[in-house]
Scaffold this motif. Structure first.
Motif, mmCIF file in Angstrom:
data_model
loop_
_atom_site.group_PDB
_atom_site.id
_atom_site.type_symbol
_atom_site.label_atom_id
_atom_site.label_comp_id
_atom_site.label_asym_id
_atom_site.label_seq_id
_atom_site.Cartn_x
_atom_site.Cartn_y
_atom_site.Cartn_z
ATOM 1 N N THR A 27 45.081 32.050 39.379
ATOM 2 C CA THR A 27 46.153 33.036 39.235
ATOM 3 C C THR A 27 46.182 33.581 37.812
ATOM 4 O O THR A 27 46.253 34.792 37.591
ATOM 5 C CB THR A 27 47.517 32.398 39.560
ATOM 6 N N THR A 30 43.360 35.913 37.390
ATOM 7 C CA THR A 30 43.611 37.227 37.994
ATOM 8 C C THR A 30 44.413 38.106 37.050
ATOM 9 O O THR A 30 44.108 39.285 36.865
ATOM 10 C CB THR A 30 44.435 37.090 39.299
ATOM 11 N N VAL A 31 45.473 37.509 36.482
ATOM 12 C CA VAL A 31 46.315 38.287 35.574
ATOM 13 C C VAL A 31 45.506 38.715 34.360
ATOM 14 O O VAL A 31 45.531 39.878 33.949
ATOM 15 C CB VAL A 31 47.546 37.464 35.144
ATOM 16 N N SER A 34 42.983 41.461 34.962
ATOM 17 C CA SER A 34 43.560 42.758 35.314
ATOM 18 C C SER A 34 43.800 43.609 34.068
ATOM 19 O O SER A 34 43.998 44.808 34.161
ATOM 20 C CB SER A 34 44.858 42.566 36.092
ATOM 21 N N TYR A 35 43.782 42.962 32.886
ATOM 22 C CA TYR A 35 43.960 43.730 31.651
ATOM 23 C C TYR A 35 42.618 44.082 30.999
ATOM 24 O O TYR A 35 42.562 44.721 29.970
ATOM 25 C CB TYR A 35 44.817 42.943 30.653
ATOM 26 N N HIS A 37 38.954 45.976 31.232
ATOM 27 C CA HIS A 37 38.403 47.119 31.958
ATOM 28 C C HIS A 37 36.938 46.854 32.324
ATOM 29 O O HIS A 37 36.130 46.538 31.468
ATOM 30 C CB HIS A 37 38.521 48.373 31.098
ATOM 31 N N HIS A 41 38.102 51.779 37.621
ATOM 32 C CA HIS A 41 39.259 51.093 38.204
ATOM 33 C C HIS A 41 38.880 50.401 39.507
ATOM 34 O O HIS A 41 39.391 49.330 39.823
ATOM 35 C CB HIS A 41 40.409 52.065 38.429
ATOM 36 N N ASN A 44 37.766 47.001 38.855
ATOM 37 C CA ASN A 44 38.898 46.105 38.608
ATOM 38 C C ASN A 44 39.516 45.639 39.917
ATOM 39 O O ASN A 44 39.827 44.468 40.083
ATOM 40 C CB ASN A 44 39.954 46.817 37.762
ATOM 41 N N VAL A 45 39.675 46.597 40.832
ATOM 42 C CA VAL A 45 40.245 46.242 42.137
ATOM 43 C C VAL A 45 39.335 45.248 42.835
ATOM 44 O O VAL A 45 39.790 44.235 43.384
ATOM 45 C CB VAL A 45 40.437 47.514 43.006
ATOM 46 N N GLY A 48 39.655 41.826 41.214
ATOM 47 C CA GLY A 48 40.946 41.230 41.573
ATOM 48 C C GLY A 48 40.950 40.716 43.005
ATOM 49 O O GLY A 48 41.395 39.599 43.280
ATOM 50 N N LEU A 49 40.408 41.523 43.909
ATOM 51 C CA LEU A 49 40.399 41.113 45.316
ATOM 52 C C LEU A 49 39.422 39.963 45.547
ATOM 53 O O LEU A 49 39.663 39.100 46.395
ATOM 54 C CB LEU A 49 40.042 42.307 46.213
#
Lengths: 106, 550
Positions: A27, A30-31, A34-35, A37, A41, A44-45, A48-49
């Protein structure tokens, strides 16, 4: 069932705690990512997924005991999985609404 | 009755029955959330506004993720404890799980509360301000009118509005406002139906050759009211009350006629009903009469009957939430309220100013092409919008942030449009003396500072003309499709948390008896409940990055 013997359960209790800690670490990861690059984008998605999928697999395999389940349940899940993918693709039909640039090119 | 295979596995599946049941249910839940995720992707790809990324409270989201992971561990430990036949441990672990569920809901409630009170205000030049009602100064954001009259639509059979209109003391001479009842008066021609004023000055409904006295039965024409063309003016409240009574009678008759009609005639559509002359020929004469009456009455009451009340010009404040439509429900000539009341009159612009304590600004809507932010064009647009002059404090905060990220970009770092053109302002306590003096209480020309004061958090308060507001909303589903999906999916997920917690609480508080009788049965129950609980955790594992981070 061998996996339900008291010894096996005592062993798996340790595993549950390790997995729980692992999920917390993921977790945080993930956070953190997400910051960062990753070029675009969409990347990034995707990252994250991907982490979310790893977490979900851990929950499914260990907490929900899918690593040693009966055949019938796998059949259910494969069916659900196929339909889930179909659902994800459903909105493609919205492209049919745009004149001139729909799927069939008219 | 003993249900087989609750404890032991069925020989053909190798599973006890409730486990198959829960997995089938979870498969259907995958479909439920899958559909919602699919909808989310669709809305996101088609969004014509900058999709909010990292806009929710990530800390709260993290806390809730951790809470759910912890509860997932404890629920599986609760099951293990039962398998090891340790009821005490089961109780402890299950209690922690339930506390986690409670904690999750509390955090969620705080998150929702913040959204419900936070405002987004899009100005007509494209500037989007975020902030709060300046309610700590006791100034609401009401829309104020100097009304000429209020119109209350009368719906058949509904009299609740009368309580609002009628003065409490009917005999009070002061309270005798003029009430006009607008009645359509049509001429009667042959077999057509119509409402007309008879020679005896009574209002009547004519129906073919028969004549039905309607309101006229109660309105004994003459002294109490006068009939002028199409308007009956009452000067006596009690007479009006009688009209309403008459309406209720008519409603009963109408419903009865309508029931009969449906019973005998099958489906006659509303259009037929309204165009009374075209009564289906199949119907018998008597039915024809009933149908025609029903149609006429329906038309009469649904469209034409309104009650006009002379409000003596006292200013009326209307809360935006009372408007039928917050964006289009009001003009400079009047407003329509949720209950159907129409206030007609003069819009008092000065009293209706929006006082907004601003804590953020989004400049991205200034861009002519959504999603593209050409620095040159953006600079031009920002200058033209009057942002710097009208909102000096917020502008300064944004400029500082912009300079920082512009430098970063020049150094080759990746910078997002949000970092460049979206700024939050957290307020400055203490020194803001110049702000206090800025144009306080004065009228201003365009381009002048709208800054009026600072609230207790040090946020600047701006006086915004409602005419400049294109869209005003709290951060609720109506703001945009992002918040619509956010509330839908997280709301549904929260309901799953609550539902799961109720089931687990039932196992915890009533499990002792079953444990003594057959501990394996309780273990299986907890396993099944736990599977659902893990699924709820699993959904959140996807929801968190999708809504909070990406």
């Amino acid at each position: 069932m061998a996996s339900d013997s008291p010894e096996a359960i005592r062993k798996s209790i340790k595993l549950y705690i390790i997995i729980g800690a692992g999920l917390l670490v993921l977790t945080a990861l993930t956070v953190a990512v997400s910051y960062v690059h990753f070029g675009s984008h969409s990347m990034n998605v995707a990252v994250g997924l991907l982490i979310a999928c790893i977490k979900a697999s851990l929950v499914g395999a260990i907490f929900m005991h899918l690593n040693h389940e009966k055949r019938l349940i796998y059949i259910f899940l494969v069916l659900a999985g196929v339909l889930f993918v179909a659902l994800m693709g459903l909105f493609i039909f919205s492209l049919l609404d745009i004149p001139g640039q729909n799927l069939f090119g008219y | 009755m003993e249900i087989p295979h609750n404890v032991t596995a069925r020989p053909d599946t190798g599973l006890y029955n409730s486990k198959i049941g829960i997995w089938l249910f979870l498969a259907s839940e995958v479909m439920l959330f899958g559909g919602l995720f699919s909808g989310y992707i669709f809305l996101r790809l088609g969004a014509d506004f900058p999709w909010p990324e990292h806009m929710l409270d990530v800390t709260k989201g993290c806390i809730n993720t951790a809470i759910l992971i912890l509860s997932s561990v404890t629920v599986v430990m609760a099951w293990s404890s039962l398998k090891l036949r340790n009821f005490r441990h089961f109780q402890i672990y299950m209690s922690i799980t339930l506390l986690c569920a409670l904690g999750f809901c509390v955090v969620k409630a705080f998150e929702y509360k913040a959204k419900f009170t936070h405002l987004s205000c899009e100005l007509s030049n494209g500037l989007v301000l975020e902030g709060h009602d300046n309610d700590d100064k006791g100034e609401g954001n009401d829309i104020v009118y100097k009304p000429s009259r209020a119109v209350f639509p009368i719906e058949t059979g509904e009299i609740h509005f009368l309580e609002a209109v009628l003065p409490s003391n009917e005999k009070d001479a002061e309270a005798k406002a003029v009430v006009s009842l607008k009645v359509p008066v049509a001429s009667i021609d042959g077999n057509k139906i119509g409402v007309y004023r008879g020679d005896d000055k009574k209002i009547k409904v004519a129906l073919g050759n028969s004549e039905i006295e309607m309101i006229a039965a109660k309105l004994k024409g003459g002294d109490e009211f006068k009939i002028e063309d199409e308007v009956i003016e009452f000067t006596d409240w009690s007479e009006l009350a009688k009209v309403i009574d008459a309406q209720r009678d008519v409603k009963k008759r109408f419903l009865r006629a309508e029931n009969d009609r449906r019973k005998y005639a099958g489906t006659v559509n509303q259009a037929t009903l309204a165009g009374v002359t075209a009564v289906p020929k199949k119907l018998s004469d008597s039915l024809e009469t009933t149908t025609a009456l029903a149609g006429a009455l329906q038309k009469f009451f649904s469209e034409e009957l309104t009650l006009l009340v002379d409000t003596k010009g006292e200013p009326v404040s209307i809360k935006p939430s009372a408007l039928r439509n917050q964006d289009f429900g009001w003009t400079d000539k009047g407003a329509t309220l949720r209950d159907g009341t129409i206030i007609e009159g003069e819009y008092l612009q000065k009293e209706s100013k929006l006082m907004l304590a601003v804590d953020g600004v989004d400049l991205r809507r200034l861009s002519p092409t959504p999603g593209e932010y050409d620095p040159k064009i953006m600079k031009q647009r920002i200058e033209a919008s009057g942002f710097a002059e009208q909102f000096p404090t917020i502008h300064a905060a944004w400029e500082e942030q912009f300079a920082k990220y512009e430098k970063k970009e020049a150094e080759g770092d990746h910078v997002t449009s949000k970092e460049l053109y979206y700024a939050k302002y957290h307020g400055e306590h203490g020194d803001h003396a110049e702000g206090h003096d800025a144009g306080h209480g004065e009228s201003h020309a365009a381009g002048e500072s709208l800054e009026r004061d600072f609230d207790s958090h040090g946020l600047p308060i701006y006086e915004i003309d409602r005419a400049d507001v294109r869209f005003l909303s709290t951060f609720t589903p109506r703001l945009n499709t992002y918040y619509a999906t956010y509330f839908l999916i997280t709301g549904l997920h929260a309901l799953h948390v609550i539902g799961g917690a109720i089931v687990l609480a039932y196992f915890l508080f009533t499990g002792r008896k079953m444990y003594k009788e057959n501990p394996e049965h309780l273990a299986n129950r907890v396993e099944v409940g736990g599977l659902f609980w893990h699924f709820v955790d699993l959904v959140w594992i996807f929801l968190f990055p999708v809504l909070y981070l990406l």
